[in-house]
Scaffold this motif. Structure first.
Motif, PDB file in Angstrom:
ATOM      1  N   MET A  75      38.212  41.581  53.927  1.00 28.27           N
ATOM      2  CA  MET A  75      37.575  41.855  52.266  1.00 28.27           C
ATOM      3  C   MET A  75      38.219  40.947  51.412  1.00 28.27           C
ATOM      4  SD  MET A  75      35.396  43.969  52.558  1.00 28.27           S
ATOM      5  CE  MET A  75      35.122  43.941  50.757  1.00 28.27           C
ATOM      6  N   MET A  79      36.001  38.710  48.942  1.00 25.52           N
ATOM      7  CA  MET A  79      36.049  39.091  47.370  1.00 25.52           C
ATOM      8  C   MET A  79      36.571  37.772  46.918  1.00 25.52           C
ATOM      9  SD  MET A  79      34.921  42.041  46.779  1.00 25.52           S
ATOM     10  CE  MET A  79      35.054  41.975  45.016  1.00 25.52           C
ATOM     11  N   SER A  80      37.670  37.030  47.529  1.00 23.57           N
ATOM     12  CA  SER A  80      38.038  35.750  46.761  1.00 23.57           C
ATOM     13  C   SER A  80      36.927  34.614  46.935  1.00 23.57           C
ATOM     14  CB  SER A  80      39.273  35.310  47.665  1.00 23.57           C
ATOM     15  OG  SER A  80      40.280  36.210  47.723  1.00 23.57           O
ATOM     16  N   GLN A  82      33.682  35.100  46.713  1.00 28.42           N
ATOM     17  CA  GLN A  82      32.692  35.479  45.649  1.00 28.42           C
ATOM     18  C   GLN A  82      33.208  35.079  44.413  1.00 28.42           C
ATOM     19  OE1 GLN A  82      31.922  39.450  46.219  1.00 28.42           O
ATOM     20  NE2 GLN A  82      30.317  39.162  48.083  1.00 28.42           N
ATOM     21  N   ASP A  83      34.785  35.214  44.152  1.00 29.73           N
ATOM     22  CA  ASP A  83      35.253  34.802  42.925  1.00 29.73           C
ATOM     23  C   ASP A  83      35.837  33.296  42.775  1.00 29.73           C
ATOM     24  OD1 ASP A  83      36.439  35.798  40.382  1.00 29.73           O
ATOM     25  OD2 ASP A  83      38.281  35.822  41.283  1.00 29.73           O
ATOM     26  N   ALA A 154      41.802  40.933  46.766  1.00 29.40           N
ATOM     27  CA  ALA A 154      40.454  41.521  46.567  1.00 29.40           C
ATOM     28  C   ALA A 154      40.634  42.403  45.511  1.00 29.40           C
ATOM     29  CB  ALA A 154      40.258  42.493  47.828  1.00 29.40           C
ATOM     30  N   LEU A 158      38.405  41.780  42.132  1.00 29.59           N
ATOM     31  CA  LEU A 158      37.510  42.740  41.837  1.00 29.59           C
ATOM     32  C   LEU A 158      37.614  43.340  40.264  1.00 29.59           C
ATOM     33  CD1 LEU A 158      35.269  45.024  42.591  1.00 29.59           C
ATOM     34  CD2 LEU A 158      37.029  46.593  43.391  1.00 29.59           C
TER      35      LEU A 158
END
Length: 201
Positions: A75, A79-80, A82-83, A154, A158
């Motif tokens: 995760m 998440m990273s 996507q960032d 993550a 977020l």
């Protein structure tokens, strides 16, 4: 049954071929006496001491930057990514090994460690610093300011999109990390007039 009540993540080798799976326990499951992560059994094509999650996607970005951001879980990587942190990889529910670092050494000169901000994460950080030195990789550490209440990458991605890249750009060299964590201010000063000519002082 091995993966009951777990979120499944396919594990790819560096060529993008699925070689195994890891499962993370779901938050609502009864997790007593079970591991947070469970991997597929090892096979001739799956050796967890060599597989890094996301390397098939990030290897070109790592090679371009000559730096890999190392994280603890799937995760964190997702998440990273996507960032906007594209040069990251994660261990897959297992401890980092020298084999992992040898694989990274082929495409990187340095690591940024972004492990969980808890005692287990700190222990993993110190262990990885030693392993990285043996693999001839320089190391920096992601340190979060006190006002950021996040356990892992993550959480940061977020809660504050875009902020993780800024923190990674300010990562500390490993020596600074040690000096901050183990301050030497409590070491007694030398007596006045005491000299050590053999040391040049």
């Amino acid at each position: 049954d091995r993966f009951r009540n777990r979120i499944m993540f396919p594990l790819q080798n560096q060529f993008g071929k699925v070689v195994g799976f890891t499962g993370r326990i779901v938050p609502w499951a009864n997790a007593e006496n079970v591991g947070k992560y469970v991997n597929s059994p090892e096979t001739p094509i799956f050796n967890k001491s060599k597989i890094l999650y996301g390397l098939d996607k990030s290897k070109n970005f790592i090679r371009e930057n000559r730096t890999a951001v190392l994280m603890e879980g799937q995760m964190d990587f997702i998440m990273s990514w996507q960032d906007g942190v594209k040069n990251s990889v994660a261990t897959s529910g297992t401890a980092l090994t020298i084999e992992h670092l040898k694989n990274l050494k082929r495409i990187a000169d340095s690591l940024i460690l972004s492990f969980d901000q808890d005692e287990a994460g700190h222990m993993a950080t110190e262990r990885t610093i030693d392993l990285a030195a043996a693999a001839d990789l320089s190391v920096k550490i992601l340190r979060l300011p006190p006002e950021i209440k996040a356990k892992d990458p993550a959480d940061i991605a977020l809660a504050n999109p875009g902020l993780l890249k800024n923190f990674l750009a300010q990562a500390q060299p490993a020596m600074h990390y040690y000096l901050d964590k183990y301050p030497i201010s409590n070491i007694p000063a030398l007596p006045a007039g005491r000299q050590f000519p053999n040391l040049g002082i």
